[in-house]
Design a protein around this motif. Structure first.
Motif, PDB file in Angstrom:
ATOM      1  N   MET A   1       0.843  -1.201   0.000  1.00 24.25           N
ATOM      2  CA  MET A   1       0.000   0.000   0.000  1.00 24.25           C
ATOM      3  C   MET A   1       0.875   1.246   0.000  1.00 24.25           C
ATOM      4  SD  MET A   1      -2.831   1.738   0.157  1.00 24.25           S
ATOM      5  CE  MET A   1      -4.126   0.542   0.488  1.00 24.25           C
ATOM      6  N   LYS A   2       0.604   2.170  -0.915  1.00 23.08           N
ATOM      7  CA  LYS A   2       1.295   3.458  -0.940  1.00 23.08           C
ATOM      8  C   LYS A   2       0.723   4.311   0.188  1.00 23.08           C
ATOM      9  CE  LYS A   2       1.633   3.009  -5.954  1.00 23.08           C
ATOM     10  NZ  LYS A   2       1.182   3.530  -7.267  1.00 23.08           N
ATOM     11  N   LYS A   3       1.607   4.825   1.048  1.00 26.38           N
ATOM     12  CA  LYS A   3       1.092   5.443   2.279  1.00 26.38           C
ATOM     13  C   LYS A   3       1.895   6.683   2.656  1.00 26.38           C
ATOM     14  CE  LYS A   3      -0.284   2.741   5.568  1.00 26.38           C
ATOM     15  NZ  LYS A   3      -0.318   1.776   6.710  1.00 26.38           N
ATOM     16  N   ILE A   4       1.163   7.677   3.204  1.00 20.89           N
ATOM     17  CA  ILE A   4       1.781   8.844   3.819  1.00 20.89           C
ATOM     18  C   ILE A   4       1.221   8.986   5.231  1.00 20.89           C
ATOM     19  CG2 ILE A   4       2.017  11.357   3.800  1.00 20.89           C
ATOM     20  CD1 ILE A   4       1.854  11.310   0.788  1.00 20.89           C
ATOM     21  N   TYR A   5       2.123   9.051   6.195  1.00 19.65           N
ATOM     22  CA  TYR A   5       1.740   9.387   7.565  1.00 19.65           C
ATOM     23  C   TYR A   5       2.019  10.870   7.792  1.00 19.65           C
ATOM     24  CZ  TYR A   5       1.616   4.420   8.910  1.00 19.65           C
ATOM     25  OH  TYR A   5       1.321   3.084   9.017  1.00 19.65           O
ATOM     26  N   LEU A   6       1.051  11.583   8.302  1.00 17.58           N
ATOM     27  CA  LEU A   6       1.249  12.969   8.721  1.00 17.58           C
ATOM     28  C   LEU A   6       1.405  12.953  10.230  1.00 17.58           C
ATOM     29  CD1 LEU A   6      -1.436  14.162   6.292  1.00 17.58           C
ATOM     30  CD2 LEU A   6       0.819  15.196   6.344  1.00 17.58           C
ATOM     31  N   VAL A   7       2.626  13.152  10.694  1.00 22.73           N
ATOM     32  CA  VAL A   7       2.972  12.863  12.084  1.00 22.73           C
ATOM     33  C   VAL A   7       3.197  14.146  12.885  1.00 22.73           C
ATOM     34  CG1 VAL A   7       4.577  11.648  13.596  1.00 22.73           C
ATOM     35  CG2 VAL A   7       4.065  10.719  11.327  1.00 22.73           C
ATOM     36  N   GLY A   8       2.416  14.323  13.937  1.00 18.72           N
ATOM     37  CA  GLY A   8       2.642  15.416  14.876  1.00 18.72           C
ATOM     38  C   GLY A   8       3.627  14.973  15.940  1.00 18.72           C
ATOM     39  N   TRP A  64       6.496  16.566  -3.105  1.00 16.67           N
ATOM     40  CA  TRP A  64       7.540  15.538  -3.110  1.00 16.67           C
ATOM     41  C   TRP A  64       7.063  14.304  -2.349  1.00 16.67           C
ATOM     42  CZ3 TRP A  64      10.255  12.602   0.287  1.00 16.67           C
ATOM     43  CH2 TRP A  64      11.388  11.956  -0.202  1.00 16.67           C
ATOM     44  N   ALA A  65       6.403  14.511  -1.214  1.00 23.20           N
ATOM     45  CA  ALA A  65       5.915  13.385  -0.415  1.00 23.20           C
ATOM     46  C   ALA A  65       4.900  12.565  -1.202  1.00 23.20           C
ATOM     47  CB  ALA A  65       5.299  13.889   0.882  1.00 23.20           C
ATOM     48  N   LEU A  66       3.987  13.223  -1.904  1.00 28.67           N
ATOM     49  CA  LEU A  66       2.989  12.518  -2.698  1.00 28.67           C
ATOM     50  C   LEU A  66       3.640  11.757  -3.858  1.00 28.67           C
ATOM     51  CD1 LEU A  66       0.255  15.306  -2.741  1.00 28.67           C
ATOM     52  CD2 LEU A  66      -0.020  13.023  -1.739  1.00 28.67           C
ATOM     53  N   GLU A  67       4.591  12.390  -4.528  1.00 23.13           N
ATOM     54  CA  GLU A  67       5.279  11.732  -5.643  1.00 23.13           C
ATOM     55  C   GLU A  67       6.066  10.521  -5.161  1.00 23.13           C
ATOM     56  OE1 GLU A  67       7.634  14.855  -7.237  1.00 23.13           O
ATOM     57  OE2 GLU A  67       5.929  15.922  -8.138  1.00 23.13           O
ATOM     58  N   THR A  68       6.689  10.645  -3.984  1.00 20.41           N
ATOM     59  CA  THR A  68       7.475   9.545  -3.436  1.00 20.41           C
ATOM     60  C   THR A  68       6.577   8.394  -3.009  1.00 20.41           C
ATOM     61  OG1 THR A  68       9.172  11.108  -2.692  1.00 20.41           O
ATOM     62  CG2 THR A  68       9.187   8.938  -1.670  1.00 20.41           C
ATOM     63  N   ALA A  69       5.427   8.708  -2.448  1.00 20.48           N
ATOM     64  CA  ALA A  69       4.470   7.663  -2.064  1.00 20.48           C
ATOM     65  C   ALA A  69       3.946   6.946  -3.306  1.00 20.48           C
ATOM     66  CB  ALA A  69       3.321   8.261  -1.273  1.00 20.48           C
ATOM     67  N   GLN A  70       3.724   7.687  -4.387  1.00 14.89           N
ATOM     68  CA  GLN A  70       3.254   7.068  -5.626  1.00 14.89           C
ATOM     69  C   GLN A  70       4.265   6.062  -6.171  1.00 14.89           C
ATOM     70  OE1 GLN A  70       2.242  10.645  -7.959  1.00 14.89           O
ATOM     71  NE2 GLN A  70       0.129   9.890  -8.038  1.00 14.89           N
ATOM     72  N   LYS A  71       5.529   6.265  -5.840  1.00 16.12           N
ATOM     73  CA  LYS A  71       6.580   5.352  -6.307  1.00 16.12           C
ATOM     74  C   LYS A  71       6.674   4.101  -5.424  1.00 16.12           C
ATOM     75  CE  LYS A  71       9.339   9.144  -8.202  1.00 16.12           C
ATOM     76  NZ  LYS A  71      10.598   9.952  -8.061  1.00 16.12           N
ATOM     77  N   GLY A  72       5.844   4.051  -4.369  1.00 11.31           N
ATOM     78  CA  GLY A  72       5.784   2.852  -3.546  1.00 11.31           C
ATOM     79  C   GLY A  72       6.435   2.938  -2.192  1.00 11.31           C
ATOM     80  N   LYS A  73       6.966   4.104  -1.823  1.00  9.10           N
ATOM     81  CA  LYS A  73       7.602   4.244  -0.515  1.00  9.10           C
ATOM     82  C   LYS A  73       6.601   4.794   0.509  1.00  9.10           C
ATOM     83  CE  LYS A  73      12.402   4.872  -1.976  1.00  9.10           C
ATOM     84  NZ  LYS A  73      13.614   5.721  -1.863  1.00  9.10           N
ATOM     85  N   ILE A 102      -3.252   6.043  -2.801  1.00 14.76           N
ATOM     86  CA  ILE A 102      -2.398   6.505  -1.705  1.00 14.76           C
ATOM     87  C   ILE A 102      -3.241   6.606  -0.436  1.00 14.76           C
ATOM     88  CG2 ILE A 102      -0.924   8.336  -0.794  1.00 14.76           C
ATOM     89  CD1 ILE A 102      -0.225   9.130  -3.603  1.00 14.76           C
ATOM     90  N   GLU A 103      -2.828   5.893   0.587  1.00 18.24           N
ATOM     91  CA  GLU A 103      -3.493   6.001   1.889  1.00 18.24           C
ATOM     92  C   GLU A 103      -2.816   7.109   2.689  1.00 18.24           C
ATOM     93  OE1 GLU A 103      -3.997   3.547   6.092  1.00 18.24           O
ATOM     94  OE2 GLU A 103      -3.503   2.444   4.255  1.00 18.24           O
ATOM     95  N   ILE A 104      -3.605   8.056   3.153  1.00 22.80           N
ATOM     96  CA  ILE A 104      -3.081   9.163   3.956  1.00 22.80           C
ATOM     97  C   ILE A 104      -3.658   9.054   5.357  1.00 22.80           C
ATOM     98  CG2 ILE A 104      -2.956  11.665   4.239  1.00 22.80           C
ATOM     99  CD1 ILE A 104      -3.190  11.910   1.194  1.00 22.80           C
ATOM    100  N   GLN A 105      -2.775   8.969   6.336  1.00 28.77           N
ATOM    101  CA  GLN A 105      -3.213   8.821   7.736  1.00 28.77           C
ATOM    102  C   GLN A 105      -2.644   9.963   8.564  1.00 28.77           C
ATOM    103  OE1 GLN A 105      -2.545   4.983   9.513  1.00 28.77           O
ATOM    104  NE2 GLN A 105      -2.921   5.729  11.586  1.00 28.77           N
ATOM    105  N   VAL A 106      -3.524  10.687   9.233  1.00 32.02           N
ATOM    106  CA  VAL A 106      -3.102  11.769  10.124  1.00 32.02           C
ATOM    107  C   VAL A 106      -2.864  11.186  11.512  1.00 32.02           C
ATOM    108  CG1 VAL A 106      -3.680  14.018  11.109  1.00 32.02           C
ATOM    109  CG2 VAL A 106      -4.457  13.427   8.796  1.00 32.02           C
ATOM    110  N   VAL A 107      -1.634  11.328  12.006  1.00 26.89           N
ATOM    111  CA  VAL A 107      -1.262  10.821  13.336  1.00 26.89           C
ATOM    112  C   VAL A 107      -1.235  12.009  14.296  1.00 26.89           C
ATOM    113  CG1 VAL A 107       0.501   9.633  14.676  1.00 26.89           C
ATOM    114  CG2 VAL A 107       0.105   8.985  12.291  1.00 26.89           C
ATOM    115  N   PRO A 108      -2.146  12.063  15.258  1.00 31.46           N
ATOM    116  CA  PRO A 108      -2.237  13.241  16.118  1.00 31.46           C
ATOM    117  C   PRO A 108      -1.028  13.408  17.024  1.00 31.46           C
ATOM    118  CG  PRO A 108      -3.660  11.497  16.948  1.00 31.46           C
ATOM    119  CD  PRO A 108      -3.146  11.042  15.611  1.00 31.46           C
TER     120      PRO A 108
END
Length: 244
Positions: A1-8, A64-73, A102-108
Motif C-alpha cells: 500500500m502506498k502510504k503517507i503518515y502525517l505525524v505530529g 515531493w511526499a505525494l510523488e514519493t508515495a506514488q513510487k511505492g515508498k 495513496i493512503e493518507i493517515q493523520v497521526v495526532p
C-alpha cells in the motif's frame, strides 16, 4: 500500500511524541519535513532516508511526499505539535484530491496550546480559542476580527506565532485590541521553547504582556475574566465549585 503518515511530533520532538507517532516513523521508509523538525528525531532513526526543505517551501515538500508515495515508498511527513493544527495535514489532503492508491493517515500529536498550558497550570480548563498572529497566509484585518470575537466571547486564548523579526509589533497590536474589552489585569502567561532545552515560562498581566517581546518559539496564553493566579499557576475555573 502506498502510504503517507502525517505525524505530529509535539513541540519537544522525541520527548513528547506519542507511541502512535513513533510507530509511524519506525514504519516509514522516508522521513520528510522542515529541516528543524527532522533534526528532532534524526538521531533516533539514523538508517532512514530523509528529505528536508526550509520554511516557505511547504507545498514543494508536500508534492515531493505525494510523488514519493506514488513510487511505492511509505513517507512520514513530520510536523511540530499536531499535523492538523497549523501543520501539513491540510495541504497534503488538498493536493492529493483525485489521486488514487495513496493512503493518507493523520497521526495526532500534542499541539503547543496543550503542552504550554500544562506548563502554566490549567489556563484552558473552560472554552478557549487558538489564534495565530502570523499574517503571512491570513490578512491582519481578519486576525483583528477573530481577536475581537474571542475577547467579546470571554474565551481563554492561546496565541501562536506571536512575534518574529519581521513581525515584532504583532503581539503589542493584538493586546491593544484585546484591551478594548478585557481588563489590563487579565491573567496571562507565556511559554518559550516548550518541551525543549531552554524552556521557561512566566505569568503576567495583559498590560505587562503588551510591552513584552516574544519570538516564534513562544506560545502566549490570555486568560478569561475568571482566570486566576493560584500558587504560581494560571487557572481558569471550569465551574465545579458552583455545583451542588
Amino acid at each position: 500500500m502506498k502510504k503517507i503518515y502525517l505525524v505530529g511530533l509535539g513541540p519537544g520532538g522525541r520527548e513528547q511524541m506519542t507511541r502512535q507517532a513513533y510507530e509511524a516513523l519506525a514504519e516509514a521508509d522516508v522521513l520528510c519535513g522542515y529541516t528543524g523538525y527532522v533534526a528532532l528525531v534524526a538521531e533516533e532513526f539514523p538508517e532512514k532516508e530523509t528529505y528536508t526543505t526550509p520554511m516557505t517551501q511547504e507545498l514543494d515538500r508536500c508534492r515531493w511526499a505525494l510523488e514519493t508515495a506514488q513510487k511505492g515508498k511509505t513517507v512520514a511527513m513530520l510536523c511540530s505539535g499536531d499535523a492538523g493544527v497549523y501543520g501539513m495535514a491540510g495541504p497534503i489532503l488538498q493536493l492529493a484530491k483525485g489521486m488514487e492508491g495513496i493512503e493518507i493517515q493523520v497521526v495526532p500529536g500534542v499541539t503547543a496550546a496543550l503542552s504550554g498550558a500544562a506548563v502554566l497550570g490549567a489556563p484552558l480548563m473552560h472554552d478557549f480559542c487558538v489564534i495565530s498572529l502570523s499574517d503571512l497566509l491570513t490578512p491582519w484585518e481578519q486576525i483583528e476580527t477573530r481577536l475581537r470575537c474571542a475577547a467579546g466571547g470571554d474565551f481563554s486564548i492561546a496565541l501562536y506565532n506571536p512575534g518574529s523579526k519581521k513581525r515584532a509589533g504583532h503581539l503589542c497590536r493584538a493586546c491593544e485590541i484585546l484591551l478594548e474589552t478585557k481588563s489590563p489585569e487579565t491573567v496571562c502567561g507565556l511559554v518559550q521553547n516548550i518541551g525543549r532545552q531552554g524552556q521557561r515560562h512566566r505569568l503576567l498581566t495583559l498590560a505587562e504582556l503588551k510591552e513584552t517581546e516574544v519570538d516564534m518559539f513562544t506560545t502566549v496564553f490570555i486568560g478569561a475574566s475568571t482566570t486566576r493566579r493560584i500558587d504560581g499557576r494560571m487557572v481558569t475555573p471550569r465551574g465545579y465549585e458552583n455545583k451542588r
